[in-house]
Every structure is written in structure tokens, then in C-alpha cells.
Design a protein around this motif. Structure first.
Motif, PDB file in Angstrom:
ATOM      1  N   THR A  33      33.501  33.737  43.037  1.00  0.00           N
ATOM      2  CA  THR A  33      32.585  34.875  43.034  1.00  0.00           C
ATOM      3  C   THR A  33      33.229  36.083  42.369  1.00  0.00           C
ATOM      4  O   THR A  33      32.574  36.827  41.624  1.00  0.00           O
ATOM      5  CB  THR A  33      32.154  35.231  44.473  1.00  0.00           C
ATOM      6  N   PHE A  34      34.522  36.280  42.603  1.00  0.00           N
ATOM      7  CA  PHE A  34      35.216  37.395  41.970  1.00  0.00           C
ATOM      8  C   PHE A  34      35.380  37.146  40.467  1.00  0.00           C
ATOM      9  O   PHE A  34      35.145  38.051  39.648  1.00  0.00           O
ATOM     10  CB  PHE A  34      36.590  37.596  42.612  1.00  0.00           C
ATOM     11  N   GLU A  35      35.738  35.924  40.111  1.00  0.00           N
ATOM     12  CA  GLU A  35      35.965  35.625  38.688  1.00  0.00           C
ATOM     13  C   GLU A  35      34.662  35.593  37.890  1.00  0.00           C
ATOM     14  O   GLU A  35      34.620  36.062  36.752  1.00  0.00           O
ATOM     15  CB  GLU A  35      36.687  34.278  38.563  1.00  0.00           C
ATOM     16  N   ASN A  36      33.611  35.058  38.479  1.00  0.00           N
ATOM     17  CA  ASN A  36      32.350  34.886  37.750  1.00  0.00           C
ATOM     18  C   ASN A  36      31.402  36.067  37.855  1.00  0.00           C
ATOM     19  O   ASN A  36      30.635  36.341  36.928  1.00  0.00           O
ATOM     20  CB  ASN A  36      31.631  33.625  38.243  1.00  0.00           C
ATOM     21  N   GLU A  37      31.431  36.747  39.006  1.00  0.00           N
ATOM     22  CA  GLU A  37      30.474  37.828  39.245  1.00  0.00           C
ATOM     23  C   GLU A  37      31.134  39.206  39.326  1.00  0.00           C
ATOM     24  O   GLU A  37      30.432  40.221  39.362  1.00  0.00           O
ATOM     25  CB  GLU A  37      29.713  37.580  40.554  1.00  0.00           C
ATOM     26  N   GLY A  38      32.462  39.224  39.396  1.00  0.00           N
ATOM     27  CA  GLY A  38      33.149  40.495  39.555  1.00  0.00           C
ATOM     28  C   GLY A  38      32.911  41.125  40.911  1.00  0.00           C
ATOM     29  O   GLY A  38      33.035  42.348  41.074  1.00  0.00           O
ATOM     30  N   ARG A  39      32.587  40.300  41.904  1.00  0.00           N
ATOM     31  CA  ARG A  39      32.262  40.804  43.229  1.00  0.00           C
ATOM     32  C   ARG A  39      33.250  40.281  44.259  1.00  0.00           C
ATOM     33  O   ARG A  39      33.559  39.087  44.302  1.00  0.00           O
ATOM     34  CB  ARG A  39      30.845  40.355  43.649  1.00  0.00           C
ATOM     35  N   LEU A  40      33.735  41.184  45.099  1.00  0.00           N
ATOM     36  CA  LEU A  40      34.534  40.782  46.257  1.00  0.00           C
ATOM     37  C   LEU A  40      33.599  40.498  47.418  1.00  0.00           C
ATOM     38  O   LEU A  40      32.710  41.299  47.708  1.00  0.00           O
ATOM     39  CB  LEU A  40      35.490  41.902  46.673  1.00  0.00           C
ATOM     40  N   VAL A  41      33.794  39.374  48.085  1.00  0.00           N
ATOM     41  CA  VAL A  41      33.023  39.078  49.293  1.00  0.00           C
ATOM     42  C   VAL A  41      33.993  38.681  50.401  1.00  0.00           C
ATOM     43  O   VAL A  41      35.045  38.094  50.145  1.00  0.00           O
ATOM     44  CB  VAL A  41      31.991  37.951  49.082  1.00  0.00           C
TER      45      VAL A  41
END
Length: 494
Positions: free
Chosen positions: A386-394
């Protein structure tokens, strides 16, 4: 119009919503429900142009009918004025082809804030001019505790006692609780699991001798867990709110159905969605996402609930639960209000550790609910991707939900993933999932590195904990929980 509630295990005695909120748990150990929910009128289309606060007023007034509009309006204003760092309270953002409902913008950076900023207001109104003091007693798997402490700190006429499973919450969650200020708060670790702790709290509520002694001192016990209907009802609002946002952004048209994927352990957050559906919000499926403690996945798939399994400590500790209390409310509604049947299931669960619902109840549940689970390895993979593909931390809980949602093929229906906590509450686990070495680093060093890596600032209310004094150091065995509550009452209500 008054709204009457009764126990899931008996409809013999009814109470108003104010009384239900003050009591927290029904005297027979059941949870309060209302049979009027299917007849309640709430036109979701009338909410589409309203902001969060105005939607909350409508939802709360509908489900808590004996509160006046003026009382509800006052509660909403106090709960949702400046405690949240986003004007939408629960903003909605895009994540891939789906949507993320961000529920972590409150004072403790977790979804529990939505309800636990509201519950103290509802309880204060319900108390009215009563001479009785109220001691909130709650068990937490991590987030409820801090949110309850924050919400009830220094509220007149109220005290709050929080029990957490010692060593089984994250470092940041632990510090959030033990550093809590307030003259009316008490915090205690318990040697055991969350399920042990939650059972201990329920036994405190049903202890006649303890309650009689407290009653002589004009003290009543209540709960801030989602077993309290006043904790559950405020969460219904954000299902209506996200729907209105999807209409506003032309992702759907009014009337289109939406799917929600919810990370859950105690079944409260997803049950709020179920109540929204009963109030005619166009929801197709509610997807229950579990971690390795996948008792809910097994139940929804097979109709058999079995808590007789090893407890697994995971990186999503708020879901490390084997006894999902709010499931009892679903059983009541999907058995057409058969309180005797629900009571028999709960007795069997208590005596034998399992129960199995009838085929018809199972099939009714499966019409609305889907389920899946993710273990820690897959959860970490989702955090990284999610961080690599969307630039989002979850955070890990959100990653569990996203993993389950991604495993279900989309068929054109818009889907919403509930994001229940800030990733910075679990900095070490998130940082590790991103492939960084966390050996020898404390939670704050991990927080700083995670913030630098993501180009974000860690929430101030979390980063400031590094210099906060630890005020609560008690750790007790399970059998000492009642004494801790009684001693806390003595200290707080002098």
C-alpha cells in the motif's frame, strides 16, 4: 417520542435510551436493543447535503428518541467542535479503486474517539440532576481505554476505570493510558488476555454484593465499551456520512448500494453498519475482516462460534479477541427477536465454549455479511504494498481490512474500507513491515523514522508522550479487579 430498549436475553423489562446508557449492561448480562429500529424513519437522502455534525444530530435523535433535539444538539456540539483535526470529522479519501474512511482524526488517533467524545455528553444529560455518581468501568484491547479516559477525564459526577491486558497492547497504546491525567481516572493492567479482562468487567457488573455496596454510596456502574448502546449509536453516523460523500463526488447515485469492509474484533464497529442498513441506508454487504484470531470469520462462514482455540498475539492488538460481545445483538435481530434463543446460545458459550446457530439464522446473516482474515505476514505485505503502490501509510488493523477487501473481486459496486487507527500508533510494526530494521529502537525512535520515511508529521498527541510522566502503574490479577474498582470509587468519589 421515547425509544425503549431491553435486554437481548429478555424483553420482560424495558428502559428508555437514557436509562440504557446509564446502565451500560442489562441486569441479566445481556445487551440493550430496541425492537423499534425497523420502524424508525430516517431518510438518508435528506442527509446528503448536511455536514457531519448535522447528520449526527439526525441519527442520534432517531435512535435515542427520549433525548430532546436541544439535548442532542448540545451533545453533538460539545463532542465534535475542536477535538478533531479535520473539519469532516471522518474524511473520505481514495485508495486504489476503493475508498478509505479515515476514523483516526480525533484526540487519541483511533476510531473510538467518534463515540467516546459523544458518550460522556449523552451520559451527562441522562444523569440530569441525579445525586448518583457514575463509575465507568471498561475493558480495552488497546484503543477504547485511552478514548474513554480522554472522553471522561474530569467530567463532573463521573469516574472512569480502565482495565487492559498487561503486555498485550502496543507501546504507544500503553503510554496513552498510563500517562492519562485527570482527578477521576484509574488505569490498571490485568494479568491475562483481553477476553479474560472483558469477562472480569462483565462479572463486576453482575456482582450483586459489590453493586449493593456502591449503591449505598450513591454510585452506579456503567460501561464505555461498545456493549453500551451509547457507545454504539454514535458510530452509525459515519456510515451515512461516507455515503453522502460518495454521492457528492459522483462515485454513486442516491440509491446505489455500497459495500463496507470493517476490521473488527468485538463486532461493534461493523454492527453500527448493520444498524445503518436497518435504517435503510443502501448497504449491500458488510465485510468482516479479522486477524489470525479469526473466530468471526469461522462463524460467518459456518454458523458455528467456537472460542476454544489458542489466543494469538498479533500486530493488530485491538482485534485480538475471541469473544465478540456485540455479536449477541446481531443474533437477536437475525433470530427475529427470540430472546430465549439468544439467552440459550450465550449460556452454551459460557458453559461449553461454543454454540451453533440454526440454518435459517446462518443464511440470514450470510445475506448481509461476508468475512475473511489475514495473519501478520499477509498484513505486513499489505502495509508495504500500500505504501509502495499508493503512497499511503496504513496501520495494521486497516491493513487487515484492505487485505480482505482486495481478496474479494469487485463487481462494480463502490467499496469502502474503514481505517480505524493512525499508523503512528503502531510505528514499530509499520516500520518493520516496510522493511526497516527496528531492533533496539523504542516506539518513539520508530515513530520518528516512520515520519521521515513517509514525509509526514506524527500526530502531536502521540509524539508528546515521550516526555509525559507515567501516572498509573497498577497491575493486578483477575480476581483483584472488583477490589480495584471499589478502591477507585473510594478515591474518586470522596
Amino acid at each position: 417520542m421515547r425509544t425503549f430498549y431491553h435486554s437481548t436475553r429478555s424483553s420482560a423489562t424495558t428502559v428508555t435510551s437514557k436509562q440504557a446508557i446509564l446502565q451500560g449492561l442489562a441486569p441479566d448480562g445481556g445487551l440493550f436493543v430496541t425492537d423499534a429500529v425497523d420502524q424508525m424513519e430516517l431518510d438518508y437522502k435528506s442527509l446528503l447535503s448536511k455536514n457531519y455534525q448535522d447528520q449526527a444530530c439526525v441519527v442520534l435523535s432517531t435512535l435515542l428518541g427520549d433525548y430532546t433535539d436541544e439535548e442532542i444538539g448540545r451533545c453533538v456540539k460539545k463532542a465534535y467542535s475542536n477535538q478533531f483535526d479535520n473539519p469532516d470529522i471522518t474524511p473520505v479519501t481514495k485508495i486504489g479503486d476503493d475508498w478509505l474512511l479515515e476514523l483516526f482524526h480525533g484526540p487519541t488517533c483511533a476510531f473510538k474517539d467518534i463515540a467516546l467524545q459523544m458518550l460522556p455528553q449523552l451520559m451527562s444529560v441522562a444523569r440530569g440532576e441525579s445525586e448518583d455518581s457514575v463509575m465507568i468501568v471498561t475493558a480495552t484491547s488497546g484503543d477504547t481505554g485511552k478514548a474513554a479516559l480522554e472522553g471522561f477525564a474530569d467530567v463532573p459526577g463521573c469516574g472512569v476505570t480502565v482495565f487492559y491486558p498487561a503486555g498485550k497492547v502496543s507501546d504507544i497504546q500503553h503510554l496513552q493510558m498510563v500517562c492519562q491525567k485527570g482527578s477521576n481516572v484509574a488505569v490498571c493492567g490485568v494479568r491475562g488476555t483481553f477476553d479474560d479482562t472483558q469477562t472480569g468487567v462483565k462479572e463486576i457488573f453482575s456482582d450483586p454484593e459489590l453493586n449493593a455496596r456502591l449503591a449505598q454510596r450513591h454510585i452506579k456502574l456503567s460501561s464505555a465499551n461498545s456493549i453500551n448502546i451509547g457507545r454504539l449509536v454514535p458510530q452509525v453516523t459515519y456510515y451515512f456520512f461516507v455515503y453522502s460523500k460518495l454521492v457528492e463526488r459522483e462515485a454513486i447515485k442516491a440509491g446505489d448500494k455500497v459495500d463496507f469492509c470493517v476490521p473488527t474484533g468485538n463486532f461493534g464497529d461493523v454492527l453500527a453498519g448493520y444498524l445503518a442498513k436497518k435504517l435503510d441506508l443502501p448497504i449491500r454487504h458488510l465485510i468482516v475482516a479479522s486477524n489470525a484470531n479469526n473466530v468471526l470469520t469461522n462463524f460467518i462462514t459456518t454458523g458455528r462460534y467456537d472460542r476454544r482455540r489458542p489466543f494469538i498475539k498479533t500486530i493488530s492488538p485491538s482485534m485480538d479477541i475471541l469473544v465478540s460481545s456485540n455479536l449477541e445483538r446481531l443474533l437477536y435481530y437475525e433470530s427475529d427477536g427470540d430472546a430465549d434463543y439468544v439467552a440459550s446460545l450465550m449460556q452454551q458459550l459460557n458453559d461449553e465454549g461454543y454454540y451453533e446457530v440454526t440454518k435459517s439464522v446462518k443464511e440470514r446473516i450470510q445475506k448481509t455479511f461476508l468475512a475473511g482474515y489475514a495473519d501478520d505476514a499477509v498484513t505486513k505485505k499489505t502495509i508495504k504494498e500500500t505504501f509502495e503502490n499508493e503512497g499511503r501509510l496504513v496501520d495494521p488493523h486497516t491493513a487487515v481490512a484492505k487485505t480482505v477487501l482486495d481478496s474479494i473481486e469487485s463487481d462494480g459496486v463502490q467499496r469502502v474500507c474503514l481505517s480505524t487507527a493512525s499508523p503512528f500508533k503502531f510505528s514499530a510494526d509499520v516500520l518493520s513491515a516496510l522493511g526497516k530494521d527496528t531492533a533496539g529502537k523504542d516506539g518513539f525512535e520508530c515513530m520518528d523514522e516512520l515520519a521521515k520515511l513517509a514525509g509526514l508529521a506524527a500526530p502531536k498527541q502521540l509524539s508528546e508522550l515521550r516526555s509525559a510522566p507515567q501516572l498509573h502503574k497498577d497491575v493486578e490479577d483477575l480476581d483483584q479487579m472488583p477490589a480495584f474498582v471499589e478502591n477507585s470509587c473510594t478515591r474518586i468519589f470522596r
